[in-house]
Design a protein around this motif. Structure first.
Motif, short mmCIF file in Angstrom:
data_model
loop_
_atom_site.label_atom_id
_atom_site.label_comp_id
_atom_site.label_asym_id
_atom_site.label_seq_id
_atom_site.Cartn_x
_atom_site.Cartn_y
_atom_site.Cartn_z
N LEU A 221 0.97 -1.15 -0.06
CA LEU A 221 0.02 -0.02 0.12
C LEU A 221 0.79 1.43 -0.12
O LEU A 221 0.65 2.34 -0.75
N HIS A 222 1.96 1.35 0.80
CA HIS A 222 2.85 2.52 0.86
C HIS A 222 3.67 2.62 -0.62
O HIS A 222 3.60 3.79 -0.94
N TYR A 290 5.94 7.83 5.97
CA TYR A 290 7.03 6.77 5.11
C TYR A 290 7.88 7.38 3.79
O TYR A 290 8.65 7.36 3.75
N ALA A 291 7.06 8.27 3.22
CA ALA A 291 7.62 8.88 1.99
C ALA A 291 8.59 9.72 2.57
O ALA A 291 9.87 9.74 1.77
N ALA A 292 8.55 10.50 3.61
CA ALA A 292 9.71 11.25 4.18
C ALA A 292 10.58 10.37 4.31
O ALA A 292 12.05 10.92 4.15
N THR A 293 10.50 9.51 4.98
CA THR A 293 11.66 8.75 5.74
C THR A 293 12.45 7.98 4.28
O THR A 293 13.72 7.81 4.38
N LYS A 331 8.75 17.96 7.42
CA LYS A 331 9.08 19.29 6.62
C LYS A 331 9.94 19.31 5.54
O LYS A 331 9.61 20.03 4.56
N THR A 332 10.98 18.24 5.79
CA THR A 332 12.01 18.09 4.34
C THR A 332 11.16 17.76 3.01
O THR A 332 11.13 18.09 2.02
N LEU A 333 10.16 16.78 3.59
CA LEU A 333 9.25 16.35 2.29
C LEU A 333 8.35 17.38 1.64
O LEU A 333 8.19 17.45 0.49
#
Length: 383
Positions: A221-222, A290-293, A331-333
């Motif tokens: 799903l991610h 998840y996306a930011a990591t 915040k970076t994302l």
């Protein structure tokens, strides 16, 4: 001359090459069955159909014609006619089976899990980390806030999906895999659910189900969220290109599964509770985390020239940072996605990831978070 002698005489004439009388319109004076067949033996079935001849030959009752002997060629012609008559244009699901499968959105896949019975999987989840002694006291005094009661059901759904495996017999599961494959590769055609092409995407084997340990269907799903969200698709494609670098290559999908494991653990330890409470929802926060990591991992991998031998150490340091400063990662994302929408340079480097693309190496040794020893008394590596 009786019927048998006539039939014998007719066969002898055919062997001697005397068929001109038939083609010229002078049929032999006996055996109507054989004479009709000889006249039309060289005509294609389609022509017989157009002129109604084959129907006349086979409609014994309607025409009042009943041959004394059932000829095998008549039976075969009748079968061919029935086959021609029964051909219909394909419609509906049968026709669509030959068509490329329809892509599935993250929301549609999530709604599937919201409507099916997951009670057997929900029994397995551990929503929070059990702490005792000083660890419990320290968490109570200095740890993150508790998740609001109204959001706990949504959190439990996320953790329950992580307990579900990949079922190749479930059409929805297959559509998720097909969508991920098409979006990452640019293919317009469906692929087999098992095969070497999944290794090209960064799974360890030919069956993606074997690589979902500790993350379950949530890992897929991610990936689906990453490739189907227009804001993160370019990021996913960029990281995928980095994973195929001739020196810095890594298994893309397997790395993503490990990012999902880190996300699950951060959710269970309450690291995302403050942000979930602030946004009044869980699933979008989990997806963004998840996306930011994953973005942070790609940035470190690219700028610090990491290789597959560094994977375990990179993931361990990444988990510590992600749990300690989730807001910083989010915040970076946001900055990255804003830059992408304006066509600015990627955060993966000042330039696009250049260099020759290498085919995925099947001999790479990848170390994930499940392969590392525990380093925390609070059960960081429980998945």
């Amino acid at each position: 001359m009786n019927e048998n002698s006539c039939s014998f005489h007719n066969e002898k004439e055919l062997r001697d090459g005397q068929v001109e009388g038939v083609s010229a319109g002078y049929p032999p004076p006996c055996d109507k069955d054989n004479s009709a067949l000889l006249a039309f033996r060289g005509i294609p079935i389609s022509e017989l159909k157009n002129h109604g001849i084959l129907r006349a030959l086979t409609a014994e009752v309607n025409n009042g014609w009943e041959p004394a002997v059932t000829n095998p060629e008549v039976l075969r012609a009748q079968e061919e006619w029935e086959a021609v008559d029964s051909i219909q244009p394909e419609t509906g699901s049968r026709a669509s089976s030959d068509q490329p499968g329809q892509l599935i959105s993250f929301i549609e896949a999530l709604q599937h899990f919201q409507t099916v019975d997951l009670s057997s999987f929900k029994k397995r989840i551990q929503p929070t980390i059990r702490r005792t002694g000083l660890a419990a006291l320290r968490h109570c005094l200095f740890g993150p806030p508790k998740l609001h009661q109204a959001l706990r059901e949504e959190r439990d759904l996320v953790l329950t999906i992580a307990q579900c495996g990949l079922d190749s017999q479930d059409p929805m599961h297959g559509r998720v895999l097909q969508t991920i494959y098409k979006k990452l590769t640019g293919s317009k055609f469906d692929c087999a659910l098992h095969g070497d092409h999944w290794e090209d995407l960064g799974f360890q084997g030919t069956n993606p189900a074997t690589d979902l340990r500790g993350a379950g269907f949530l890992a897929l799903l991610h990936l689906l969220y990453l490739v189907m969200d227009s804001k993160t698709l370019l990021m996913a494609q960029e990281i995928f290109r980095l994973s195929r670098h001739h020196i810095q290559q890594f298994p893309f999908c397997l790395m993503s599964v490990n990012i999902t494991r880190i996300t699950i653990q951060a959710l269970r330890e309450g690291c995302l509770s403050r942000e979930c409470n602030r946004q009044h929802e869980v699933v979008p926060v989990v997806n963004s985390f998840y996306a930011a990591t994953f973005l942070r991992l790609a940035h470190v991998w690219r700028t610090q020239h990491k290789t597959i031998s560094d994977s375990g150490f990179v993931l361990r340091d990444l988990e510590v940072l992600a749990k300690k400063s989730p807001r910083r990662l989010l915040k970076t994302l946001e900055i990255y996605l804003a830059g992408v929408s304006k066509g600015q340079a990627s955060l993966l480097g000042a330039r696009k990831c250049a260099g020759p693309q290498a085919p995925p190496c099947k001999d790479l040794t990848f170390t994930g978070v499940c392969d590392l020893p525990s380093h925390s008394s609070e059960g960081t590596w429980l998945i």
